[in-house]
Structures are given as C-alpha cells and as structure tokens.
Write a protein that holds these residues in place. Structure first.
Motif: not given
Length: 325
Positions: A103-131
């Motif tokens: 039930g998140i609603s504040s910009v801080y919660e949006y920002l924290g989750l967006a940063l975490l999701g973006s970082a993990l997705a970018a790391l995953f794509v880079y690792l897969v692209g390096s195989v």
C-alpha cells in the motif's frame, strides 16, 4: 544554443494547452508565481498551473537523455536505453508490488522501490549479456534486455490482474507523463538527480577511453571496472528517480544521444551535456503536443515519445546492424 532551445520549449509549454495564452498572460502568471500570489486573470492562472509540469518535464527529460547517453557509452551499444535494457520495467515491477502488497503512496517509497528494481534489473541484464564466448556484446545485451523486459512485464500483469484497486492506482503511473507534477516530489528527486548527473559528467573522459576498448583504456590509465560501475550507477539512478515520479517514459534516452552524436561527434564531454539539453527539449515538446492534441484532455508524454521512438529504433538498428559505438 541548447539552453535557448530549452527556454523556447518552456515558453511553448506555458503558452499552449487546452487554452492558448498570450505573452502578457505568461508574464503575469510568472510574476504572480514569483510573488507567491494567485493571479486574477484566467490566462495567468493557466500559466501558473503549467509551471510545475514544465519544470518537471525539463528535469525529467534532461535526466533521461543523460541516462541514455551514459548507458550507450559504457555498453558501447547503439540501442542502449533504460526502456530497452529492462531498467524501466524493473522499477515498474517493484513499484507495483509495493502498491499491491504494501500500500505504498509516498514519493519516498516510490523512489526507493524504483531505485532497487532498476538496479537489480540492470545488473541481471548485464550478467545475462556477459554469459558465453565474447563476453558482453551489444546484441547480447539487447536480447537480454528484451527478454528481461518481457518477463518482468508478465510478472507485473500477474500481480495486477487479481487486484483491481492496485491496477487503478498503477495505470495512472504506468503511462508515463508529467501531468502529476508536484513541487514536493520534485524536491525529493532533484538533489539525487543532480548528484548522479555530476558523477556522469565527471566520468566523461573515462567513458571516452572505454569507447576505445578496455585494453586501450587500461593503457591510458583508466580504472575500467570502477569507471564503468560508477557510470552505470549514475545512469540507473537518473532513470529510476525519474521513473518514480513520472512513471516509465521510454525512448528519450535512445533518440536524443544519437542526434547529439551526429551534431557533436563522439566526444562524451559534449554528448552528455547536449543529451541532457536535448532530452529536456524533447520531453517538454512532447508534453505540450500531448496537451494540444488531446484538448480538452491530454495525451501523456510517454505515449508520444514511444510513438516517435519506435520507428527511430528500427532505423538505428538497420543502420548500425548492431555494431558497437
């Protein structure tokens, strides 16, 4: 010249919308805004209402253009873009999970989750692209990004479909636009964007060396690993912070750096600031056009950038034949 283009785009954004206003009304609206007053004239009120979204469009467009330029530089991938490499979708998945389960609603919660999701997705794509043999290549990164985006989009749909309330909240965020601009949310993300942009600009010379290949960069005294890692973090933060406030806006980071590279050459010390200015101009004009086309409602800027970006992606892919930069 770039600053003049940004100011001209901002003036158009203030002037055009569901109601066309005059230069005098723009001056009255800006003056009342500076004094903290509410103007009496309807046109000036319209101008005052358009100021936050114009400022957000400038900030978000600059961040997305800069993020795309950084990603293209460190991956040597001509079609690198936060949307194509799965960064936007990673942010979207984490945000929708936050809406649905916590039930998140504040910009801080949006920002924290967006940063975490973006970082993990970018790391995953880079690792897969390096195989595999040859390590990281443009085509492997593009394919890994496309596959990751498809998988994460399916997960987003799986989370949303049984939850009507979460879908209602998420769909307004998912389109991508600056219509919900608020000074409070901008105050949260602008300092983070400023730090990430300064890091990117400071690494411009190192990214020039990376374009020559890792071995040459090492010979020039560049610390390849830290330079690429810091630049990647800066690029992800720029994209994720904008995504948290505006939703996922695609293709700005793809189109703008290519245009700037044609104008300025391959030097990142020019491409990075020009991409920031060009991204600001593009998103402001897209938002303005969306208000004019959709009057009395509006077409979100993210829809227009996707409409423009899809054919640009096809053209770039055909011309480069997936070569590195």
């Amino acid at each position: 010249m770039g600053i003049v283009a940004v100011l001209a785009a901002a003036a158009l954004s203030l002037a055009f919308g569901s109601r066309l206003v005059s230069l005098g009304e723009i001056a009255d609206g800006l003056g009342a805004f500076a004094r903290g007053e509410v103007p009496a004239d309807v046109g000036a009120i319209a101008v005052q209402e358009r100021i936050p979204r114009t400022v957000l469009a400038i900030v978000a467009g600059a961040a997305l253009g800069l993020s795309g330029a950084v990603m293209q530089a460190i991956t040597r991938n001509p079609i690198a873009d936060p949307g194509i490499l799965g960064v936007n979708t990673g942010a979207a998945l984490f945000v929708v999970c936050g809406i649905a389960f916590f039930g998140i609603s504040s910009v801080y919660e949006y920002l924290g989750l967006a940063l975490l999701g973006s970082a993990l997705a970018a790391l995953f794509v880079y690792l897969v692209g390096s195989v595999g043999p040859g390590g990281t290549t443009p085509i492997k990164l593009a394919l890994a990004g496309a596959a990751t985006t498809a998988a994460l989009s399916s997960l987003v749909s799986a989370v949303l479909l049984p939850r009507a309330q979460a879908m209602t909240e998420f769909r307004f965020w998912q389109v991508g636009g600056v219509g919900g601009a608020q000074w409070g949310s901008m105050a949260v993300v602008v300092p983070l964007l400023a730090v990430a942009a300064l890091v990117a600009f400071a690494l411009a010379s190192g990214m020039n060396a990376l374009a020559l290949g890792d071995d040459v960069a090492v010979g020039l005294g560049v610390r390849v690993g830290p330079t690429r890692a810091l630049a990647a973090i800066a690029g992800v933060v720029l994209c994720a912070a904008v995504t948290a406030v505006c939703g996922p806006i695609a293709f700005v980071g793809l189109m703008v750096p290519h245009v700037m590279r044609l104008l300025s050459g391959p030097d990142q010390r020019w491409i990075l600031p020009l991409s920031a200015l060009g991204g600001a101009v593009l998103l402001v004009l897209a938002d303005t056009a969306g208000r004019v086309i959709g009057s009395p409602g509006e077409v979100e800027a993210g829809i227009l950038t996707a409409f423009l970006g899809a054919p640009v992606l096809v053209i770039i892919a055909r011309r480069t034949r997936m070569r590195g930069l």
